[in-house]
Write a protein that holds these residues in place. Sequence first.
Motif, PDB file in Angstrom:
ATOM      1  N   LEU A 279       1.435   3.158   9.126  1.00 21.08           N
ATOM      2  CA  LEU A 279       2.743   3.860   9.586  1.00 21.08           C
ATOM      3  C   LEU A 279       2.710   5.297   9.788  1.00 21.08           C
ATOM      4  CD1 LEU A 279       5.779   2.592   9.734  1.00 21.08           C
ATOM      5  CD2 LEU A 279       6.380   3.337   7.602  1.00 21.08           C
ATOM      6  N   ASN A 280       2.221   6.083   8.770  1.00 25.63           N
ATOM      7  CA  ASN A 280       2.024   7.415   8.631  1.00 25.63           C
ATOM      8  C   ASN A 280       1.139   7.758  10.023  1.00 25.63           C
ATOM      9  OD1 ASN A 280       2.480   9.782   7.648  1.00 25.63           O
ATOM     10  ND2 ASN A 280       0.377  10.036   6.968  1.00 25.63           N
TER      11      ASN A 280
ATOM     12  N   TYR B 121       0.879   6.088  12.717  1.00 22.16           N
ATOM     13  CA  TYR B 121       1.568   5.973  14.034  1.00 22.16           C
ATOM     14  C   TYR B 121       2.687   7.017  14.349  1.00 22.16           C
ATOM     15  CZ  TYR B 121       5.113   3.480  16.836  1.00 22.16           C
ATOM     16  OH  TYR B 121       5.887   3.152  17.953  1.00 22.16           O
ATOM     17  N   ILE B 122       3.297   7.491  13.081  1.00 21.22           N
ATOM     18  CA  ILE B 122       4.230   8.495  13.306  1.00 21.22           C
ATOM     19  C   ILE B 122       3.507   9.711  13.891  1.00 21.22           C
ATOM     20  CG2 ILE B 122       5.851   9.893  12.133  1.00 21.22           C
ATOM     21  CD1 ILE B 122       6.691   7.448  10.454  1.00 21.22           C
TER      22      ILE B 122
END
Lengths: 134, 184
Positions: free
Chosen positions: A26-27, A29-30
């Motif tokens: 998630l990190n 991707y952001i």
Amino acid sequence: MNRKSIFFTIDSLFALLLAASFFVYLNYYIETSQTTAQVDLVTMSNDALAVLEKSGALSQSVHAMNTSLLQSYLDAMPVQICANIRVYNRAGVNLLNAAKTGCTSDEELVIMRRVFIDRVELYLAKMEAWYRVS
Amino acid sequence: MKKAQMFSLDLIFASIIFIGIITILINSWTTASNRAYYDEQYKRLELSARSLANLLLQTEGNPSNWTSASVSSIGLAQSTSLNRLNTTFKSRPAGLNKRGAWYLDSTKVNALQAMDYILSKTLMGLSADEHYYLIISQWNNSAYVPYYVLGMPPYANATNVVGLERFALLNNNWARFEFRVWAE
């Protein structure tokens, strides 16, 4: 028998790994959103050459063999942008060179070219642009 | 026979750790989803800003001699028709003439400036909470001087502001086109 139970099992290890990898993904991707800075440089360089050609600045410069117009244009570009313009004739001979004042060259270049006509002769204007490092 | 005691020191510790982890997870999740939302919004605004800048600088609009009464698509480039006829459906040798893309038409800029802001925003495809702000400056032989200011400047608490700088010609002079698209 007075043994304490062990909570840490293989299942919980898997669950922990799964949760951790989810957050890492998630990190990642952001954080890795595509940079669009290069696109802006391309657009701005294309604008610059189009404006210089359409305003007659390129042909005037070649005609007078003087880079002052090109120099003024480059110096008025945004502070964070560095650029230079070279003009070549049909034989590939470099006729004019103008570079924005106070800029040193950088490896991450955007190169744009534009063909223009001055008194039935064809010329090539090549513009290199990059972001100022400091 | 002693009854089992459920409420132990271990359980208190475990509960505290568990609640702590859950709190951290909820906070991280909220932060991550907010960031994702604003990133997505920024990307969307960036795309809108780029498309709109291209639309305004490089197209004549529709019809090509549009007025605020007849406009169906906004473009600020000069019409290729010398007598300002509608050239929308005509072919044109755009490469060599001194009109068209990058040549801003001051009549069209004035028309856009005079147009109802909500209508102009709608024509640009911006939603209710999205706005545009445009400054067109003209070269005065030493610097760019603001000539037209259109749209609405970003609020101090705007959630996202995307700025673009483009170059064009206005009144046969170099012009700088500073365009911002922002969200409330």
